[in-house]
Write a protein that holds these residues in place. Sequence first.
Motif, PDB file in Angstrom:
ATOM      1  N   UNK A  75       0.819  -1.222   0.000  1.00  0.00           N
ATOM      2  CA  UNK A  75       0.000   0.000   0.000  1.00  0.00           C
ATOM      3  C   UNK A  75       0.853   1.274   0.000  1.00  0.00           C
ATOM      4  N   UNK A  76       0.508   2.204  -0.870  1.00  0.00           N
ATOM      5  CA  UNK A  76       1.244   3.471  -0.950  1.00  0.00           C
ATOM      6  C   UNK A  76       1.216   4.211   0.377  1.00  0.00           C
ATOM      7  N   UNK A  77       0.135   4.066   1.135  1.00  0.00           N
ATOM      8  CA  UNK A  77       0.022   4.799   2.403  1.00  0.00           C
ATOM      9  C   UNK A  77       1.087   4.376   3.411  1.00  0.00           C
ATOM     10  N   UNK A  78       1.653   3.184   3.242  1.00  0.00           N
ATOM     11  CA  UNK A  78       2.689   2.702   4.163  1.00  0.00           C
ATOM     12  C   UNK A  78       4.102   3.035   3.707  1.00  0.00           C
ATOM     13  N   UNK A  79       4.226   3.548   2.494  1.00  0.00           N
ATOM     14  CA  UNK A  79       5.563   3.851   1.958  1.00  0.00           C
ATOM     15  C   UNK A  79       6.306   4.877   2.817  1.00  0.00           C
ATOM     16  N   UNK A  80       5.688   6.011   3.188  1.00  0.00           N
ATOM     17  CA  UNK A  80       6.430   6.992   3.995  1.00  0.00           C
ATOM     18  C   UNK A  80       6.952   6.434   5.319  1.00  0.00           C
ATOM     19  N   UNK A  81       6.135   5.619   6.006  1.00  0.00           N
ATOM     20  CA  UNK A  81       6.577   5.078   7.294  1.00  0.00           C
ATOM     21  C   UNK A  81       7.724   4.096   7.116  1.00  0.00           C
ATOM     22  N   UNK A  82       7.701   3.309   6.054  1.00  0.00           N
ATOM     23  CA  UNK A  82       8.803   2.379   5.790  1.00  0.00           C
ATOM     24  C   UNK A  82      10.088   3.148   5.481  1.00  0.00           C
ATOM     25  N   UNK A  83       9.989   4.176   4.648  1.00  0.00           N
ATOM     26  CA  UNK A  83      11.177   4.949   4.302  1.00  0.00           C
ATOM     27  C   UNK A  83      11.719   5.676   5.536  1.00  0.00           C
ATOM     28  N   UNK A  84      10.829   6.172   6.381  1.00  0.00           N
ATOM     29  CA  UNK A  84      11.271   6.816   7.613  1.00  0.00           C
ATOM     30  C   UNK A  84      12.006   5.813   8.501  1.00  0.00           C
ATOM     31  N   UNK A  85      11.466   4.622   8.626  1.00  0.00           N
ATOM     32  CA  UNK A  85      12.122   3.592   9.439  1.00  0.00           C
ATOM     33  C   UNK A  85      13.496   3.248   8.875  1.00  0.00           C
TER      34      UNK A  85
END
Length: 218
Positions: A75-85
Amino acid sequence: MKQFISEIIGTFALIFCGCGAMTINEITNGSISHVGVAITWGVIVMAMIYAFGEISGAHLNPAVTIAFAFAKKFPWRNVPSYILAQAIGATFAIFVLWFLFPESQFLGETTPADGFPAYKAAVLEFILTFFLMVVIINVSTGSKEIGTMAAIAIGGVILLEAMFAGPMTKASMNPIRSIAPAIFTGNFQYLWLYIVAPILGAITAVSSCKLVKDDACC
């Protein structure tokens, strides 16, 4: 939250071991060797897939996360949190290396070899990440890199590419792996190619899978 923490730990381990091998090789005048550095990168990726593949998918790489989202497997909505992690894990890993080895000038940073033009380095990084993502997309279960096949195949291709291309571009294939050392060394001159080329290479690999697999593959 478990996925977020898994990506932090996995990316920390990846960068600490991979860039750590390069840093120690630097300050000990080659005691690890180029071959040893390449093996370190491949083995740590393999280990992190075994450790976290079933939890977060063990992306450990913004280009991989974006490509999975592009393939509609994540899901695109989870991309920012993964990149932040991934950014947190990578940056903390380089901070620890900087603390342990302040005499290092490079901390595993990625720059093209002397005399190797930046545009050629960008093309090489594009091709390297393309091959890497072709393997990832074909051995993963959905957006997760899970199991023996994924670990050996993905770790093996990273070892292979680091072995032959490392002397020319450091074989990054991972934007955050290049960004984190640059934060501490201040060398941002070539950072653009290590961000753009891997992302484009990974997305192109996803697009190419439709040419060899079912239309619904990605």
